[in-house]
Design an enzyme around this catalytic site. Sequence first.
Site, mmCIF file in Angstrom:
data_model
loop_
_atom_site.group_PDB
_atom_site.id
_atom_site.type_symbol
_atom_site.label_atom_id
_atom_site.label_comp_id
_atom_site.label_asym_id
_atom_site.label_seq_id
_atom_site.Cartn_x
_atom_site.Cartn_y
_atom_site.Cartn_z
ATOM 1 N N ASP A 132 62.651 -17.136 31.908
ATOM 2 C CA ASP A 132 62.613 -16.797 32.881
ATOM 3 C C ASP A 132 63.387 -17.351 33.849
ATOM 4 O O ASP A 132 63.681 -19.366 33.170
ATOM 5 C CB ASP A 132 60.890 -16.742 33.607
ATOM 6 C CG ASP A 132 60.237 -17.610 32.818
ATOM 7 O OD1 ASP A 132 60.682 -18.933 32.158
ATOM 8 O OD2 ASP A 132 59.407 -17.779 32.324
ATOM 9 N N HIS A 162 48.952 -15.221 31.813
ATOM 10 C CA HIS A 162 50.364 -14.890 31.990
ATOM 11 C C HIS A 162 51.860 -15.716 30.471
ATOM 12 O O HIS A 162 51.283 -16.228 30.213
ATOM 13 C CB HIS A 162 51.660 -14.644 33.118
ATOM 14 C CG HIS A 162 51.719 -16.050 33.061
ATOM 15 N ND1 HIS A 162 51.597 -16.560 34.413
ATOM 16 C CD2 HIS A 162 51.829 -17.638 32.092
ATOM 17 C CE1 HIS A 162 52.700 -17.849 34.946
ATOM 18 N NE2 HIS A 162 52.715 -18.353 33.613
ATOM 19 N N ASN A 216 46.179 -17.994 34.167
ATOM 20 C CA ASN A 216 45.996 -16.307 34.123
ATOM 21 C C ASN A 216 46.395 -15.529 33.271
ATOM 22 O O ASN A 216 46.639 -14.057 33.369
ATOM 23 C CB ASN A 216 46.281 -16.067 34.892
ATOM 24 C CG ASN A 216 48.400 -16.298 35.135
ATOM 25 O OD1 ASN A 216 48.825 -16.068 34.701
ATOM 26 N ND2 ASN A 216 49.235 -15.486 37.112
ATOM 27 N N GLU A 250 52.848 -11.594 35.239
ATOM 28 C CA GLU A 250 51.787 -11.720 35.882
ATOM 29 C C GLU A 250 50.890 -10.535 35.623
ATOM 30 O O GLU A 250 50.909 -9.802 35.737
ATOM 31 C CB GLU A 250 51.396 -12.663 37.920
ATOM 32 C CG GLU A 250 52.819 -13.775 37.910
ATOM 33 C CD GLU A 250 52.423 -14.694 37.654
ATOM 34 O OE1 GLU A 250 51.472 -15.206 36.781
ATOM 35 O OE2 GLU A 250 52.920 -15.848 38.859
#
Length: 263
Positions: free
Chosen positions: A67, A139, A137, A144
Site C-alpha cells: 500500500d 486491517h 481494527n 479497513e
Amino acid sequence: MLLVLQPGKDELGRVAARIIANSVRRNPGLRLGLATGSTTLGMYRELARLHRDEALDFSRVTTFNLDEYLGLSASHPQSFHHFMQHNFFSHVNIPAQNIHIPDGTISGEYERYCSTYEQSIREAGGIDLQILGIGRNGHIGFNEPTSSLGSRTRLKVLSKETIDDNRKFFTASEKVPECAITMGIGTILEAKRILLLASGPSKAIPIAQSIEGPVTASVTASALQHHPDVTFIVDQHAGAQLKHHDYYRRVLEMTAILTPDRL
Ligand code: F6R
C-alpha cells in the site's frame, strides 16, 4: 495455520527475517510482498544484517508493497516509499526495476492504475511470500473494516481510527492522508504463503479475533482463515487473548520435527 509466539518485538522480527532468508536461499527469484509499519522494523534490520554479514543475495528478488498513502510523494518522510527506501531497500541489493510500490501521486484514473498494479503482480508470476502487519481494527494492508473479502487493489478511504493512529507521524500543519491505494483481501489471499507479524497489547484483540473468531469483513485479517498457508508471528502481548496456546505450541513442535524448513 502456524502460530509462532515470541517474547518481544525484536525476536519476532528475527524469526520473520529467518523465514524470508530461507525462502530467498531456496528460491533466489522469490517474489516477495512487503508491508510497512513499526512492527516490521526489526525484520528489515535483520534482513539488512543478513545481507551485510552473511551475503544474503537479493539480486533476483522482486518485491510488491501492499500500500501507499494517496497524496504523498516518494520523498515525503511519511510515505511508504520513503519508509521502504530508508529501512530496507537502501541496505540490500534488490535492483530498482524489481521494486514495486503503489504510486501515491496519481490523480484520476485510479481504477486503471490499480488494475495495472494487479497485472504487474500477475506478470511477475504472483507473490510467493507476503508479509503483513495488522491494524488495531484488524486491517491488513489498508483493508479497513467492512472491506470486501474479495477486494482487489483499489483506492480505499481510511477509517477514523487509522487516521488518528497516523496523526502522530505528521506535523500539526500537515493534513493526515485520508485515502490510500492498497492491495485487496482477494489479492493478498492469492499469495502462496503469508507471514503476519503482530506486537504489543493493542494487537491482542484483533489477533484473537483474526485467528479464533468468525471470518468477517469487520476484522479483515480474519479472511486469512481461508488461506492454506499462514504463519502468525506474535509477541506475548499480541498473543495474550488467544485461547488455544497449548495446541499452537504442539503444532509448532511437530512442524519443527516434520518440516523444519518452514521455520
Ligand atoms: C502497512 C500496512 C498496515 C500495517 C498495520 C500495522 O503497509 O499495510 O496494515 O501493517 O497498520 O502497523 P504497525 O506495525 O505500525 O502497528
